[in-house]
Design a protein around this motif. Structure first.
Motif, PDB file in Angstrom:
ATOM      1  N   MET A 216       0.895  -1.293  -0.041  1.00  0.00           N
ATOM      2  CA  MET A 216       0.077  -0.018  -0.068  1.00  0.00           C
ATOM      3  C   MET A 216       0.696   1.331  -0.097  1.00  0.00           C
ATOM      4  N   GLY A 217       1.923   1.178   0.483  1.00  0.00           N
ATOM      5  CA  GLY A 217       2.891   2.270   0.389  1.00  0.00           C
ATOM      6  C   GLY A 217       3.395   2.670  -1.080  1.00  0.00           C
ATOM      7  N   GLN A 218       3.382   1.748  -1.861  1.00  0.00           N
ATOM      8  CA  GLN A 218       3.780   2.064  -3.469  1.00  0.00           C
ATOM      9  C   GLN A 218       2.480   3.002  -3.895  1.00  0.00           C
ATOM     10  N   PHE A 219       3.147   3.570  -5.126  1.00  0.00           N
ATOM     11  CA  PHE A 219       2.133   4.378  -5.935  1.00  0.00           C
ATOM     12  C   PHE A 219       1.213   3.471  -7.018  1.00  0.00           C
ATOM     13  N   GLU A 220       1.900   2.329  -7.370  1.00  0.00           N
ATOM     14  CA  GLU A 220       1.195   1.545  -8.229  1.00  0.00           C
ATOM     15  C   GLU A 220       0.681   0.283  -7.282  1.00  0.00           C
ATOM     16  N   LEU A 221      -0.725   0.138  -7.657  1.00  0.00           N
ATOM     17  CA  LEU A 221      -1.268  -0.962  -6.851  1.00  0.00           C
ATOM     18  C   LEU A 221      -1.380  -2.084  -7.527  1.00  0.00           C
ATOM     19  N   THR A 222      -0.988  -3.332  -7.063  1.00  0.00           N
ATOM     20  CA  THR A 222      -1.591  -4.405  -7.778  1.00  0.00           C
ATOM     21  C   THR A 222      -2.988  -4.945  -7.491  1.00  0.00           C
ATOM     22  N   VAL A 223      -3.513  -5.941  -8.277  1.00  0.00           N
ATOM     23  CA  VAL A 223      -4.717  -6.441  -7.835  1.00  0.00           C
ATOM     24  C   VAL A 223      -5.137  -6.867  -6.474  1.00  0.00           C
ATOM     25  N   GLY A 224      -3.849  -7.671  -6.079  1.00  0.00           N
ATOM     26  CA  GLY A 224      -4.076  -8.174  -4.688  1.00  0.00           C
ATOM     27  C   GLY A 224      -4.081  -6.952  -3.977  1.00  0.00           C
ATOM     28  N   ASP A 225      -3.455  -5.879  -3.755  1.00  0.00           N
ATOM     29  CA  ASP A 225      -3.388  -4.657  -3.020  1.00  0.00           C
ATOM     30  C   ASP A 225      -4.895  -4.246  -2.928  1.00  0.00           C
ATOM     31  N   ILE A 226      -5.510  -4.094  -4.231  1.00  0.00           N
ATOM     32  CA  ILE A 226      -6.792  -3.537  -4.115  1.00  0.00           C
ATOM     33  C   ILE A 226      -7.785  -4.350  -3.534  1.00  0.00           C
ATOM     34  N   ILE A 227      -7.722  -5.491  -3.679  1.00  0.00           N
ATOM     35  CA  ILE A 227      -8.612  -6.667  -2.950  1.00  0.00           C
ATOM     36  C   ILE A 227      -8.519  -6.473  -1.423  1.00  0.00           C
ATOM     37  N   THR A 228      -7.273  -6.366  -0.897  1.00  0.00           N
ATOM     38  CA  THR A 228      -6.918  -6.065   0.484  1.00  0.00           C
ATOM     39  C   THR A 228      -7.565  -4.982   1.001  1.00  0.00           C
ATOM     40  N   ILE A 229      -7.198  -3.850   0.344  1.00  0.00           N
ATOM     41  CA  ILE A 229      -8.031  -2.655   0.705  1.00  0.00           C
ATOM     42  C   ILE A 229      -9.502  -2.631   0.715  1.00  0.00           C
ATOM     43  N   CYS A 230      -9.830  -3.208  -0.357  1.00  0.00           N
ATOM     44  CA  CYS A 230     -11.555  -3.526  -0.186  1.00  0.00           C
ATOM     45  C   CYS A 230     -11.974  -4.301   0.920  1.00  0.00           C
ATOM     46  N   GLY A 231     -11.317  -5.210   1.352  1.00  0.00           N
ATOM     47  CA  GLY A 231     -11.549  -6.108   2.246  1.00  0.00           C
ATOM     48  C   GLY A 231     -11.535  -5.394   3.701  1.00  0.00           C
ATOM     49  N   THR A 232     -10.412  -4.642   3.797  1.00  0.00           N
ATOM     50  CA  THR A 232     -10.227  -4.023   4.697  1.00  0.00           C
ATOM     51  C   THR A 232     -11.386  -2.935   5.376  1.00  0.00           C
ATOM     52  N   PHE A 233     -11.527  -2.245   4.091  1.00  0.00           N
ATOM     53  CA  PHE A 233     -12.768  -1.172   4.038  1.00  0.00           C
ATOM     54  C   PHE A 233     -13.895  -1.974   4.625  1.00  0.00           C
ATOM     55  N   SER A 234     -14.297  -2.942   3.917  1.00  0.00           N
ATOM     56  CA  SER A 234     -15.579  -3.630   4.076  1.00  0.00           C
ATOM     57  C   SER A 234     -15.948  -4.082   5.612  1.00  0.00           C
ATOM     58  N   PHE A 235     -14.965  -4.731   6.016  1.00  0.00           N
ATOM     59  CA  PHE A 235     -14.933  -5.452   7.303  1.00  0.00           C
ATOM     60  C   PHE A 235     -15.046  -4.320   8.587  1.00  0.00           C
ATOM     61  N   ALA A 236     -14.298  -3.063   7.982  1.00  0.00           N
ATOM     62  CA  ALA A 236     -14.365  -1.932   9.024  1.00  0.00           C
ATOM     63  C   ALA A 236     -15.671  -1.499   8.999  1.00  0.00           C
ATOM     64  N   VAL A 237     -16.145  -1.241   7.844  1.00  0.00           N
ATOM     65  CA  VAL A 237     -17.712  -0.674   7.739  1.00  0.00           C
ATOM     66  C   VAL A 237     -18.574  -1.497   8.537  1.00  0.00           C
ATOM     67  N   SER A 238     -18.321  -3.016   8.570  1.00  0.00           N
ATOM     68  CA  SER A 238     -19.338  -4.036   9.075  1.00  0.00           C
ATOM     69  C   SER A 238     -19.035  -4.182  10.534  1.00  0.00           C
ATOM     70  N   GLY A 239     -17.925  -3.726  11.121  1.00  0.00           N
ATOM     71  CA  GLY A 239     -17.548  -3.645  12.491  1.00  0.00           C
ATOM     72  C   GLY A 239     -18.242  -2.231  12.852  1.00  0.00           C
ATOM     73  N   ALA A 240     -17.901  -1.284  12.505  1.00  0.00           N
ATOM     74  CA  ALA A 240     -18.413   0.111  12.961  1.00  0.00           C
ATOM     75  C   ALA A 240     -19.939   0.019  12.951  1.00  0.00           C
ATOM     76  N   PHE A 241     -20.534  -0.635  12.017  1.00  0.00           N
ATOM     77  CA  PHE A 241     -22.218  -0.559  12.018  1.00  0.00           C
ATOM     78  C   PHE A 241     -22.574  -1.422  13.251  1.00  0.00           C
ATOM     79  N   ALA A 242     -21.969  -2.664  13.217  1.00  0.00           N
ATOM     80  CA  ALA A 242     -22.059  -3.595  14.426  1.00  0.00           C
ATOM     81  C   ALA A 242     -22.199  -3.087  15.925  1.00  0.00           C
ATOM     82  N   ALA A 243     -20.899  -2.159  16.078  1.00  0.00           N
ATOM     83  CA  ALA A 243     -20.873  -1.451  16.995  1.00  0.00           C
ATOM     84  C   ALA A 243     -21.976  -0.450  17.543  1.00  0.00           C
ATOM     85  N   MET A 244     -22.260   0.356  16.426  1.00  0.00           N
ATOM     86  CA  MET A 244     -23.182   1.252  16.710  1.00  0.00           C
ATOM     87  C   MET A 244     -24.534   0.862  17.116  1.00  0.00           C
TER      88      MET A 244
END
Lengths: 205, 205, 205
Positions: free
Chosen positions: C1-29
């Motif tokens: 993630m520190g690079q300027f060029e993202l691989t498909v793997g990086d994008i999938i990791t970012i999307c997963g991190t984002f998705s679960f953060a949303v699900s965790g935040a909503f469950a906590a609220m």
């Protein structure tokens, strides 16, 4: 396990993996989980103790990632357990017996691994106890049961006594195979006797 | 701890180990666990945070496997706690004070270890917070209590503020021993004040 | 993630991190935790699966200790989730959708990492399943909910099927990016269909 010649240590590991897989599968069936839930609980119960042991020691990737035979053994065990489910008269006693067997096997496996890492004897007994108990704790937490370890009968204490017997016999130069068989039996028998005669440890209050 | 000369870091680790062992032992006695259950909970509470810290960092075998003195300290602490159990008037307050002390000590220990691994400052604060909080979380989950961390008063936030104070004072070149003592005190005092005046963070709903 | 060029793997990791953060935040609220509690649950949900994966493999310090960008992404996501909380009509459906997305992304991330460690294919599917499921399990245990994985609809099974599709398509030399996109979609769609049509696995009793 990939070799054709099995050591006593391998056999003990296989027996422990099998015993805890049975106890996990039966506990999951008691809670009416679906087929896949039974597999997960059998797996978590069976590998839980050894996984924590390997993580604490830093022997990674953990054993079941390196050797697929463990997963295969657990899968087959869980399927057989599901098929024979109705033929078994007392689930409660069956679950208890296999839990106690697994406890004995894995206590010895954990203790031995601690010795192989040159840890001090007391710490090896602690590691054996953690290895023996953690599979059952995982099973009970996942199924939302009160962990067996915190119910009234002697549980982790059986692992500690078994571990001390192991160290004592090794110190007396008893044959390694006999040391292992006796230690497993000690843990198993203490559990049987503790539950049968409702032996408990004193409380402070 | 095996050395005859102790560093400030060693003393903080010993104090944290002691504090959390006391809080674990008392929490277990409140739940009327047997003698051995009290030992297990004291142990899990005391080593929980540092174990997770070492596993996350990959510093394995984890600290209590390499150095038997921690287990010995916890054992002695738990036994003394059981003996003096009846002499203490308010268990609730005693438990709270030792939990808060342990929280402060271990936050600093975790943060320092993160810095020793050259992790970025924000991540070191997170690691300190995890190290401080995880022992208490383990204790509360094993005893089936609602984790202190999720009750209404400020808890993990105290670790974060203590961690930021540590970074700020270090940045200002304050003497290392003073930085540690002040940071531990900040975490401890925030907990005391938060509980005494029932300070809470806002909620979103 | 520190690079300027993202691989498909990086994008999938970012999307997963984002998705679960949303699900965790909503469950906590939903559970009315305070601001800081929402952050902790979002964090634990988001990094839980990958942390267990890295610990089991021995790839330590774990990913979020080495790269502060993950924590930053989760922090921003949780804050945005708290701000937009009231604009969302059905929390339950939003939580479910992001949990399912995260499940798909992280199953693929875990499976790929297993392949990179030369583990056998079946074990890689198991590692993908563990990586996908463990964040949600952590979230549900911390919030004292019954884990989604043990409710009646198909859950972990979706990860297994997605993992098998990944292996099959890779074996057929399909383009790596397509393999990933299809596998994530398979997990996601199986969850949608399973919940919409209340598909369940058989039970044994």
């Amino acid at each position: 396990m990939g070799q054709f010649e099995l050591t006593v240590g391998d056999i003990i590991t296989i027996c422990g993996t099998f015993s805890f897989a049975v106890s996990g599968a039966f506990a999951a069936m008691q809670k009416r989980l679906d087929v896949f839930g039974v597999l997960i609980i059998a797996f978590a119960t069976s590998v839980g103790g050894g996984t924590l042991r390997d993580i604490l020691l830093g022997d990674v990737p953990v054993f079941w990632l390196k050797n697929a035979n463990y997963s295969l053994l657990i899968l087959v065990t869980a399927i057989v357990a599901m098929i024979f489910w109705k033929k078994i008269k007392s689930l409660k006693i069956t679950l208890f017996l296999f839990d106690s067997l697994g406890l004995g096997f894995f206590t010895v496996v954990g203790l031995q691994k601690g010795l192989a890492y040159d840890l001090s004897p007391g710490i090896c007994v602690a590691l054996g106890t953690v290895t023996g108990c953690f599979g059952g704790i995982t099973r009970d937490i996942l199924l939302n049961n009160i962990p067996l370890i915190f119910r009234k009968e002697i549980y982790a204490t059986a692992c500690i006594i078994g571990g001390l017997v192991y160290l004592l016999l090794s110190y007396l130069n008893v044959d390694a195979t006999i040391v292992k068989v006796v230690s497993v039996s000690v843990v198993f028998l203490i559990r049987i006797i503790a539950v049968k005669y409702k032996l408990t440890l004193p409380r402070i209050y």
